[in-house]
Motif scaffolding. Structure first.
Motif, mmCIF file in Angstrom:
data_model
loop_
_atom_site.group_PDB
_atom_site.id
_atom_site.type_symbol
_atom_site.label_atom_id
_atom_site.label_comp_id
_atom_site.label_asym_id
_atom_site.label_seq_id
_atom_site.Cartn_x
_atom_site.Cartn_y
_atom_site.Cartn_z
ATOM 1 N N PRO A 79 0.850 -1.119 -0.151
ATOM 2 C CA PRO A 79 0.069 -0.107 0.071
ATOM 3 C C PRO A 79 0.890 1.394 -0.068
ATOM 4 C CG PRO A 79 -0.870 -1.620 1.528
ATOM 5 C CD PRO A 79 0.387 -2.156 0.976
ATOM 6 N N SER A 80 1.902 1.365 0.802
ATOM 7 C CA SER A 80 2.595 2.348 0.979
ATOM 8 C C SER A 80 3.359 2.452 -0.362
ATOM 9 C CB SER A 80 3.730 2.283 2.108
ATOM 10 O OG SER A 80 4.536 3.320 2.229
ATOM 11 N N ALA A 81 4.026 1.478 -1.009
ATOM 12 C CA ALA A 81 4.785 1.486 -2.064
ATOM 13 C C ALA A 81 3.880 2.148 -3.336
ATOM 14 C CB ALA A 81 5.364 0.175 -2.572
ATOM 15 N N ALA A 82 2.554 1.567 -3.483
ATOM 16 C CA ALA A 82 1.656 1.983 -4.589
ATOM 17 C C ALA A 82 1.424 3.575 -4.428
ATOM 18 C CB ALA A 82 0.520 1.216 -4.348
ATOM 19 N N ASN A 83 1.231 3.957 -2.960
ATOM 20 C CA ASN A 83 1.100 5.469 -2.981
ATOM 21 C C ASN A 83 2.329 6.249 -3.305
ATOM 22 O OD1 ASN A 83 -0.423 7.749 -1.870
ATOM 23 N ND2 ASN A 83 1.176 7.956 -0.129
ATOM 24 N N ALA A 84 3.443 5.630 -3.011
ATOM 25 C CA ALA A 84 4.695 6.315 -3.393
ATOM 26 C C ALA A 84 4.957 6.468 -5.140
ATOM 27 C CB ALA A 84 5.765 5.869 -2.892
ATOM 28 N N ALA A 85 4.321 5.281 -5.733
ATOM 29 C CA ALA A 85 4.458 5.306 -7.076
ATOM 30 C C ALA A 85 3.249 6.051 -7.686
ATOM 31 C CB ALA A 85 4.591 3.784 -7.548
ATOM 32 N N LYS A 86 2.408 6.326 -6.919
ATOM 33 C CA LYS A 86 0.990 6.816 -7.475
ATOM 34 C C LYS A 86 0.340 6.121 -8.558
ATOM 35 C CE LYS A 86 2.704 11.496 -7.020
ATOM 36 N NZ LYS A 86 3.291 12.889 -7.615
ATOM 37 N N VAL A 87 0.420 4.799 -8.442
ATOM 38 C CA VAL A 87 -0.391 3.665 -9.122
ATOM 39 C C VAL A 87 -1.156 2.709 -8.168
ATOM 40 C CG1 VAL A 87 1.644 3.730 -10.849
ATOM 41 C CG2 VAL A 87 1.493 2.066 -8.961
ATOM 42 N N PRO A 88 -2.261 2.111 -8.961
ATOM 43 C CA PRO A 88 -2.952 1.142 -7.953
ATOM 44 C C PRO A 88 -2.245 0.164 -7.464
ATOM 45 C CG PRO A 88 -4.277 1.693 -10.099
ATOM 46 C CD PRO A 88 -2.784 2.176 -10.110
ATOM 47 N N GLN A 89 -2.552 -0.245 -6.369
ATOM 48 C CA GLN A 89 -1.762 -1.336 -5.622
ATOM 49 C C GLN A 89 -1.563 -2.695 -6.701
ATOM 50 O OE1 GLN A 89 -2.588 -2.086 -1.542
ATOM 51 N NE2 GLN A 89 -1.772 -4.230 -1.791
ATOM 52 N N SER A 90 -2.840 -2.997 -7.144
ATOM 53 C CA SER A 90 -2.819 -4.163 -7.964
ATOM 54 C C SER A 90 -2.005 -4.042 -9.244
ATOM 55 C CB SER A 90 -4.245 -4.172 -8.553
ATOM 56 O OG SER A 90 -4.647 -3.213 -9.419
ATOM 57 N N GLU A 91 -1.159 -2.946 -9.620
ATOM 58 C CA GLU A 91 -0.428 -2.828 -10.631
ATOM 59 C C GLU A 91 0.957 -3.355 -10.187
ATOM 60 O OE1 GLU A 91 1.484 0.675 -13.238
ATOM 61 O OE2 GLU A 91 -0.462 0.889 -12.878
ATOM 62 N N LEU A 92 1.243 -3.267 -9.006
ATOM 63 C CA LEU A 92 2.655 -3.653 -8.407
ATOM 64 C C LEU A 92 2.769 -5.378 -8.196
ATOM 65 C CD1 LEU A 92 3.291 -0.696 -5.913
ATOM 66 C CD2 LEU A 92 3.871 -1.097 -8.116
ATOM 67 N N ALA A 93 3.764 -5.825 -8.297
ATOM 68 C CA ALA A 93 4.337 -7.145 -8.042
ATOM 69 C C ALA A 93 5.681 -7.067 -7.310
ATOM 70 C CB ALA A 93 4.514 -7.821 -9.369
ATOM 71 N N LEU A 94 5.570 -7.560 -6.007
ATOM 72 C CA LEU A 94 6.901 -7.416 -5.204
ATOM 73 C C LEU A 94 7.623 -8.867 -4.958
ATOM 74 C CD1 LEU A 94 8.767 -6.237 -3.135
ATOM 75 C CD2 LEU A 94 6.951 -6.471 -1.371
ATOM 76 N N THR A 95 8.554 -9.106 -5.169
ATOM 77 C CA THR A 95 9.229 -10.407 -4.861
ATOM 78 C C THR A 95 10.654 -10.184 -4.018
ATOM 79 O OG1 THR A 95 10.167 -10.678 -7.171
ATOM 80 C CG2 THR A 95 8.209 -11.561 -6.707
ATOM 81 N N ALA A 96 11.048 -11.000 -3.470
ATOM 82 C CA ALA A 96 12.258 -11.020 -2.665
ATOM 83 C C ALA A 96 12.641 -12.531 -2.519
ATOM 84 C CB ALA A 96 12.235 -10.516 -1.144
ATOM 85 N N ALA A 97 14.145 -12.734 -2.784
ATOM 86 C CA ALA A 97 14.539 -14.031 -2.580
ATOM 87 C C ALA A 97 16.038 -14.134 -2.486
ATOM 88 C CB ALA A 97 14.418 -14.800 -3.995
ATOM 89 N N ALA A 98 16.450 -14.946 -1.491
ATOM 90 C CA ALA A 98 17.945 -15.025 -1.199
ATOM 91 C C ALA A 98 18.555 -15.830 -2.105
ATOM 92 C CB ALA A 98 17.877 -15.906 0.438
ATOM 93 N N LEU A 99 19.713 -15.247 -2.490
ATOM 94 C CA LEU A 99 20.515 -15.822 -3.437
ATOM 95 C C LEU A 99 21.235 -16.929 -2.976
ATOM 96 C CD1 LEU A 99 22.309 -12.856 -5.338
ATOM 97 C CD2 LEU A 99 20.211 -14.183 -5.984
ATOM 98 N N PRO A 100 21.218 -18.183 -3.360
ATOM 99 C CA PRO A 100 21.863 -19.419 -2.979
ATOM 100 C C PRO A 100 23.387 -19.107 -2.784
ATOM 101 C CG PRO A 100 20.558 -20.070 -4.840
ATOM 102 C CD PRO A 100 20.554 -18.484 -4.870
ATOM 103 N N ASP A 101 23.864 -19.787 -1.880
ATOM 104 C CA ASP A 101 25.232 -19.679 -1.458
ATOM 105 C C ASP A 101 25.899 -18.411 -1.319
ATOM 106 O OD1 ASP A 101 25.333 -22.402 -1.510
ATOM 107 O OD2 ASP A 101 25.565 -22.524 -3.933
ATOM 108 N N THR A 102 24.920 -17.478 -0.843
ATOM 109 C CA THR A 102 25.549 -16.002 -0.729
ATOM 110 C C THR A 102 24.818 -15.601 0.639
ATOM 111 O OG1 THR A 102 23.765 -14.813 -1.922
ATOM 112 C CG2 THR A 102 25.729 -15.540 -2.983
ATOM 113 N N THR A 103 25.030 -14.290 1.033
ATOM 114 C CA THR A 103 24.311 -13.549 2.239
ATOM 115 C C THR A 103 23.520 -12.264 1.382
ATOM 116 O OG1 THR A 103 26.243 -12.191 2.545
ATOM 117 C CG2 THR A 103 25.986 -14.223 3.816
#
Length: 215
Positions: A79-103
């Motif tokens: 919600p906060s990210a959509a407000n900062a980008a001035k777009v509907p929340q449905s337009e955003l896709a957030l992903t996060a992943a840890a890279l194998p064998d790294t920190t």
């Protein structure tokens, strides 16, 4: 037989050309953009090399970075990210992943424009990092902030690839259509009525003996 094969080949070629043209016209164009950043999890900066060694050992197991990835991937930042980008929340896709064998943890945001993707990502990093830092203690969280204008189009199949796939599909469909047309013609030809003429010589009706002259 040669004519039969040529007809099927002609249908197949026409189908391939139509399929290639249709695939080229309908090929998707990039309409999504992705902004990405990396977050490094490190031992506290005030530790000596000897003191940091066991911390690196724990980090190498990956549990700390996976936990950080889960936190960054939390949809409550949207919600906060959509407000900062001035777009509907449905337009955003957030992903996060840890890279194998790294920190390292990668955080990405997809949006309808490069500007929106970058603004949303910066907001996610700003809002989520303090909580990630708190839960990752005593480890340090270092955000490698992306440069402005670093968002890239989300890859989509190229027009040439789609046209090639369309040509292959059209080739198969066209060849099949040609085979069906020839089969239908053959069936109509084989089922056509055949005139049967009865020969007078085939009349074997018995002759009445009464009509024969008596000897």
């Amino acid at each position: 037989m040669a004519k039969y094969r040529l007809t099927i080949a002609a249908f197949a070629v026409i189908g391939a050309l139509l399929g290639a043209a249709l695939g080229y016209v309908l090929a998707p164009h990039p309409h999504r953009y992705q902004a990405a950043a990396r977050v490094a999890l490190l031992p506290a900066p005030d530790l000596t090399i000897g003191e940091a060694s066991p911390f690196w050992e724990v980090l190498s197991r990956g549990q700390i970075s996976r936990t950080a990835a889960v936190l960054y991937n939390d949809p409550r930042w949207l919600p906060s990210a959509a407000n900062a980008a001035k777009v509907p929340q449905s337009e955003l896709a957030l992903t996060a992943a840890a890279l194998p064998d790294t920190t390292i943890v990668t955080v990405t945001v997809d949006a309808g424009s490069a500007k929106a993707a970058e603004a949303a990502l910066n907001d996610v990093l700003t809002k989520a990092t303090p909580e990630v830092t708190q839960l990752s203690a005593p480890y340090a969280v270092k955000v490698l902030w992306p440069q402005e204008g670093s968002a890239v189009p989300v890859p989509v199949p190229g027009a040439t690839q789609v046209a090639a796939a369309g040509a292959l599909g059209g080739l198969l469909i066209g060849g099949g259509a040609g085979w069906l047309v020839l089969r239908a013609r053959r069936q109509r030809r084989d089922s056509a009525p055949v005139s049967r003429v009865r020969s007078l010589n085939d009349d074997t009706r018995p002759i009445d003996e009464e009509v024969l002259p008596r000897l």
